[in-house]
Scaffold this active site. Structure first.
Site, PDB file in Angstrom:
ATOM      1  N   PRO A  88       0.817  -1.222   0.000  1.00 13.73           N
ATOM      2  CA  PRO A  88       0.000   0.000   0.000  1.00 13.73           C
ATOM      3  C   PRO A  88       0.850   1.271   0.000  1.00 13.73           C
ATOM      4  O   PRO A  88       0.337   2.347  -0.286  1.00 13.73           O
ATOM      5  CB  PRO A  88      -0.836  -0.115   1.279  1.00 13.73           C
ATOM      6  CG  PRO A  88      -0.246  -1.222   2.071  1.00 13.73           C
ATOM      7  CD  PRO A  88       0.561  -2.072   1.159  1.00 13.73           C
ATOM      8  N   GLU A 115       3.039  -7.395   8.298  1.00 12.58           N
ATOM      9  CA  GLU A 115       3.334  -5.965   8.160  1.00 12.58           C
ATOM     10  C   GLU A 115       4.197  -5.675   6.939  1.00 12.58           C
ATOM     11  O   GLU A 115       4.655  -4.555   6.749  1.00 12.58           O
ATOM     12  CB  GLU A 115       3.999  -5.434   9.429  1.00 12.58           C
ATOM     13  CG  GLU A 115       3.116  -5.532  10.672  1.00 12.58           C
ATOM     14  CD  GLU A 115       1.762  -4.845  10.498  1.00 12.58           C
ATOM     15  OE1 GLU A 115       1.752  -3.667  10.099  1.00 12.58           O
ATOM     16  OE2 GLU A 115       0.726  -5.497  10.761  1.00 12.58           O
ATOM     17  N   ARG A 160      -4.489  -8.740 -20.065  1.00  9.52           N
ATOM     18  CA  ARG A 160      -5.538  -8.520 -21.065  1.00  9.52           C
ATOM     19  C   ARG A 160      -5.086  -7.542 -22.145  1.00  9.52           C
ATOM     20  O   ARG A 160      -5.743  -7.424 -23.178  1.00  9.52           O
ATOM     21  CB  ARG A 160      -6.845  -8.056 -20.408  1.00  9.52           C
ATOM     22  CG  ARG A 160      -6.785  -6.687 -19.807  1.00  9.52           C
ATOM     23  CD  ARG A 160      -8.072  -6.352 -19.095  1.00  9.52           C
ATOM     24  NE  ARG A 160      -9.154  -5.977 -20.009  1.00  9.52           N
ATOM     25  CZ  ARG A 160      -9.242  -4.812 -20.646  1.00  9.52           C
ATOM     26  NH1 ARG A 160      -8.299  -3.894 -20.474  1.00  9.52           N
ATOM     27  NH2 ARG A 160     -10.242  -4.543 -21.445  1.00  9.52           N
ATOM     28  N   ASP A 175     -11.557   1.137 -23.617  1.00  9.19           N
ATOM     29  CA  ASP A 175     -11.733   1.158 -22.167  1.00  9.19           C
ATOM     30  C   ASP A 175     -11.640   2.537 -21.546  1.00  9.19           C
ATOM     31  O   ASP A 175     -10.892   3.371 -22.005  1.00  9.19           O
ATOM     32  CB  ASP A 175     -10.619   0.359 -21.480  1.00  9.19           C
ATOM     33  CG  ASP A 175     -10.875  -1.103 -21.551  1.00  9.19           C
ATOM     34  OD1 ASP A 175     -12.038  -1.476 -21.655  1.00  9.19           O
ATOM     35  OD2 ASP A 175      -9.891  -1.854 -21.488  1.00  9.19           O
TER      36      ASP A 175
HETATM   37 CL1  6GU Z   1      -0.419  -3.743  -3.347  1.00  9.14          CL
HETATM   38  N1  6GU Z   1      -1.021  -4.546  -0.894  1.00  9.14           N
HETATM   39  C1  6GU Z   1      -1.732  -4.464   0.225  1.00  9.14           C
HETATM   40  N2  6GU Z   1      -1.483  -5.337   1.231  1.00  9.14           N
HETATM   41  N3  6GU Z   1      -2.681  -3.577   0.429  1.00  9.14           N
HETATM   42  C2  6GU Z   1      -2.910  -2.731  -0.572  1.00  9.14           C
HETATM   43  C3  6GU Z   1      -2.217  -2.758  -1.778  1.00  9.14           C
HETATM   44  C4  6GU Z   1      -1.252  -3.682  -1.908  1.00  9.14           C
HETATM   45  N4  6GU Z   1      -2.676  -1.785  -2.577  1.00  9.14           N
HETATM   46  C5  6GU Z   1      -3.620  -1.191  -1.875  1.00  9.14           C
HETATM   47  N5  6GU Z   1      -3.764  -1.741  -0.682  1.00  9.14           N
END
Ligand code: 6GU
Length: 240
Positions: A88, A115, A160, A175
Site C-alpha cells: 500500500p 506488516e 488482457r 476502455d
Molecule cells: Cl499492493 N497490498 C496491500 N497489502 N494492500 C494494498 C495494496 C497492496 N494496494 C492497496 N492496498
C-alpha cells in the site's frame, strides 16, 4: 509472457487458471507459475517472519527467505525479470503502468503478508544487475491483508493488454482510462429496448453514428465530472 508469483498462500491464486487467463495459458501466450514461499524456509518450523526492529505490532517477512526465493527464480529465468512488490506504500498502479508492464517478457510478483517484507529486499534487488527493475506498487487507497489479491488485479489488467488474449482488441482501445482524453466510460445498453419501464435512449437507436458518438462523449464527460473530477483537472490543454 512468463509470470512467477511467490506467496504463503499459493491456492489464493487459483483463479488465475480460469477464464481468459486459463485459455491464454493453454495457448502458450502466458505461463503463470505460483510458488510457495515456505519452500525456501530452512528451519524446522519453516519460519518466514520475525519481530520488527524498533518495535510495533505484527511481524515482518524475512529478507533471508525472500532472498533465497528470488535468487532461485532469477537463476531459472531466460531474461532479466521485473520484480513487482505489491504494497500500500508503493507507486499507484494505473493503466499507463499496466501497458508498460504488458510489454515485458518476465514479471515476478512477491506477495507480502503481515506488516510487509523487510525493506532491504526491494533495495537489494534494485541494485542487482540481473533484474531489469523493481517496482513497489499499490492498487489503491485502502489496506489489504496481503499482496495476493493486489497481484491478481495487476496480472489481470496487464495480461488482457497482450495481443491475442482478448477476443476483441477494440474493447481494449475503448476502455475507460486507455483513451488519450482519460474519461470514464458512459452507460451501455442492449436489448430489449424497454425493460421494467426503462427505455434505451432514442439516439442509440437512431442509426445516426455522428449523433451517437457525440452523445457518448457527453455522457462520458458527465459521468467523469460526477465521479472522477480529478481526471478532468489534469487534462492536456485543448489545441487553439
Ligand atoms: Cl499492493 N497490498 C496491500 N497489502 N494492500 C494494498 C495494496 C497492496 N494496494 C492497496 N492496498
Amino acid at each position: 509472457m512468463k509470470i512467477d508469483v511467490i506467496s504463503l498462500f499459493p491456492s489464493y491464486l487459483d483463479p488465475l487458471n480460469l477464464s481468459l487467463l486459463g485459455k491464454a495459458q493453454e495457448q502458450g501466450i502466458v505461463e503463470i507459475v505460483i510458488h510457495d514461499l515456505r519452500d525456501w524456509a530452512t528451519d524446522q518450523h519453516r519460519t518466514v517472519d520475525d519481530t520488527p526492529y524498533g518495535g510495533g505490532p505484527g511481524m515482518v517477512m524475512s529478507p533471508v527467505v525472500w532472498g533465497e526465493a528470488l535468487d532461485s527464480i532469477r537463476n531459472q529465468a531466460m531474461v532479466d525479470p521485473v520484480l513487482i512488490i505489491p504494497t500500500p506504500s508503493g507507486q499507484p498502479f494505473d493503466q499507463v503502468l499496466a501497458s508498460s508492464l504488458a510489454g515485458e517478457e518476465h514479471l515476478v510478483f512477491a506477495c507480502g503478508r503481515y506488516e510487509g517484507i523487510d525493506s532491504r529486499v526491494g533495495m537489494h534487488y534494485s541494485q542487482d544487475q540481473r533484474w531489469s527493475s523493481v517496482r513497489e506498487v499499490s492498487i489503491g487507497d485502502y489496506v489489504l491483508a496481503g499482496g495476493e489479491v493486489a497481484s491478481m488485479v495487476m496480472i489481470e489488467a496487464i495480461t488482457r493488454l497482450i495481443p491475442g488474449i482478448l477476443g476483441n482488441p477494440e474493447s481494449v482501445i475503448d476502455d475507460s482510462f486507455s483513451r488519450l482524453d482519460s474519461l470514464v466510460e458512459g452507460p451501455v445498453f442492449t436489448k430489449p429496448p424497454t425493460w421494467r419501464g426503462l427505455e434505451v435512449p432514442e439516439v442509440l437507436r437512431s442509426g445516426n453514428h455522428g449523433l451517437v458518438a457525440q452523445w457518448r462523449k457527453d455522457q462520458a464527460q458527465a459521468r467523469t465530472e460526477t465521479f472522477r473530477p480529478d481526471l478532468l483537472s489534469d487534462l492536456p490543454e485543448p489545441p487553439h
